[in-house]
Design an enzyme around this catalytic site. Sequence first.
Site, PDB file in Angstrom:
ATOM      1  N   HIS A 157       0.818  -1.215   0.000  1.00  0.00           N
ATOM      2  CA  HIS A 157       0.000   0.000   0.000  1.00  0.00           C
ATOM      3  C   HIS A 157       0.852   1.266   0.000  1.00  0.00           C
ATOM      4  O   HIS A 157       0.357   2.343  -0.315  1.00  0.00           O
ATOM      5  CB  HIS A 157      -0.918   0.018   1.226  1.00  0.00           C
ATOM      6  CG  HIS A 157      -2.021  -1.002   1.153  1.00  0.00           C
ATOM      7  ND1 HIS A 157      -3.334  -0.663   0.970  1.00  0.00           N
ATOM      8  CD2 HIS A 157      -1.992  -2.352   1.215  1.00  0.00           C
ATOM      9  CE1 HIS A 157      -4.080  -1.761   0.930  1.00  0.00           C
ATOM     10  NE2 HIS A 157      -3.280  -2.803   1.086  1.00  0.00           N
ATOM     11  N   ASP A 364       3.529   9.421  -0.536  1.00  0.00           N
ATOM     12  CA  ASP A 364       2.377   8.614  -0.122  1.00  0.00           C
ATOM     13  C   ASP A 364       2.145   7.521  -1.148  1.00  0.00           C
ATOM     14  O   ASP A 364       2.286   7.763  -2.354  1.00  0.00           O
ATOM     15  CB  ASP A 364       1.125   9.507  -0.041  1.00  0.00           C
ATOM     16  CG  ASP A 364       0.190   9.084   1.083  1.00  0.00           C
ATOM     17  OD1 ASP A 364       0.192   7.884   1.422  1.00  0.00           O
ATOM     18  OD2 ASP A 364      -0.528   9.948   1.610  1.00  0.00           O
TER      19      ASP A 364
END
Length: 470
Positions: A157, A364
Site C-alpha cells: 500500500h 504517499d
Amino acid sequence: MGQLVVVSNRVAIPEKIAKVRPGGLEVAIKAALKDKTGIWFGWSGKIAARAKIATRKIVHDKITYITLDLSKEDHHEYYNGFTNRVLWPILHYRVDLAEFSRRDLSGYLRVNDHFARELHEVLRPDDFIWVHDYHLMPLAKALRERGHKNRIGFFLHVPCPPPEILTALPHHERLIPSLCEYDLVGFQTGDDAFNFSRYLTRECGLHSRDFNFVVSERMIRIDVFPVGIETATFAYLAQRSVHLPFVKRVIGSLVGRALIIGVDRLDYSKGIAHRLSAFELFLRAQSDWRGKVTYLQIATRSRTEIPEYADMEKEIGSAAGRINGAYGEADWTPIRYINRPYSHATLAGLYRAARVGLVTPLRDGMNLVAKEYVASQNADDPGVLILSRFAGAAHEFKAALLVNPYDPDSVAGAIGRALSMPLAERRERQSALFQVLSRNDIQHWADRFLTALEQEPKPLSQLEKMSSMG
Ligand code: ADP
Ligand code: F6P
C-alpha cells in the site's frame, strides 16, 4: 475452488460500536471484501500478557475474522520498532528517520512466523492468499517453509523507493528478495513496480520480461493496481451528509468564508508542517484573502508511542498556534487544528463543503483522502483538489492542481489559484477526476488483483527463454 484468505496487520473486526480508526489499508480491505466470502486474518489490535495471548474467530456476513493478540514485546519490536521505525521511513524515502536494531528485526520476523504458524492451522491447499503491506513482507516465505504451495499475492500500500534507497535498509538482502516467494506482487504506481523490478535486477541478478521474473523454478509477476475507494457510496454519503446537524453547524460557523480542508493521520509523510508553512506564506503573500478563508486541518493521532511522531505532533501544534497568533483576528481564526477522528459520513459532508482539498504528502503510496475529496464534490459547483505530485494518486489525478510540497511558493500559489478558479474550469477538472474514480473503484481494484492472482502463470519454459533474452 478455494476460499480467499486476506492477511493484514490491521483487521476491521465487526464491533457493536465501530471505532473510527484512520488508515488506508483497513478502509480499502473492508470495502474490497464487501459481498465476498472468505477469511480476514491479522492482529486483533490487542496487546496481551504472553500467557493470555489468544486467537479469536468471529463470523460476520460472509467473512470469518481470525485475529491474534500481540505480546507487549512483539508490539514494541514488530509494530513500533521494525515496521514503523525502520520500514515505514525507508519506504517513504526518509532514510534519515530510520532507527534500526537487530532486536526489532528479530521481533518482526518472529511475528511473521507467528502469523504463518496460526495460518497453517486454517489454510486449505486450494486457498488463495492475499497478503497486505510492509508489515508482512516475509510471510509467504514463512508459509512456503511450512510446505504451502498456495497461490499467494502481496500488495504494497505504501511507496517502493528505488534500489539506491532500499539498500539502505539494514539486512535488505534478507527481506526484500523474500517477496519473490509470492506469485504476484502488486504496487500502487508504475514507478513503485519499476523500482522493485530494478532492485531485483541490480541486487539479485534477475531479469524480467513484461514484469515476469523466474526465480528458482518459480515465476513471480509484478503489476500495478492503484487502490480506489467506494466511489458511489462516498458520493451518496456526501450528498446526504451536508444535511447532518454537525456539518451544518460547521458550515454555519464559517460565516461565508471559503473552507480549505486537510484530513490526515498525524504522520510525517503527510507533510502537514510544510503545508502549514505554505498556508502561512499564502496569508502573507495574498493578504486580500485574510479573513476570507478558514483552513480546517483534521489530523488524528497515530503511532503515538514512536518518538518521531510525538516530536512531529509538538511541531505541528505549535506552528498552527503561531500562525493563528500572527494572522488571526478577534473574529477570525485562520487555522482550525483538530486531532479527533470523524466518521466517513461527517468527513464526506466536510469535504463537500470545502472549496479546496489540500492533500500535500511528502510521499504517499496512494492517498485515499484525495480520492474521497473528489468523490464528495457537487458536480455543479465543485471544489478544487490541490495534490502533491509525490502522492500515488497524482499518477491518476492529472486534472488536480499538482504541486511540489517542498516548495511553499508552489503550494501557496495553488491555494490562491484554487480559491479564485472560475466555475467552468472547476467543473472540467472535477469531471475528469471523477471519471478516473468511477473507472477504478475499490471493487475494481480487488477484482483486478484477484483475477491476476488466480490466473495460471505462463509456462516456465517460455519464461526462461524470455528471461535469458531479457
Ligand atoms: P494512510 O493509509 O496513510 O492513513 P490514506 O489517505 O490512504 O492514508 O487513508 C486514510 C484513511 O483514513 C482515509 O479513508 C481517511 O478518510 C481516513 N482518515 C484519515 N484521517 C482521518 C481522520 N482524522 N478522521 C477519520 N478518518 C480519517
Ligand atoms: O496505508 C498505509 C498504512 O500503513 C496501513 O498499512 C495502515 O493500516 C495505515 O497506514 C495506518 O497505520 P497504522 O495501522 O499503523 O495505524
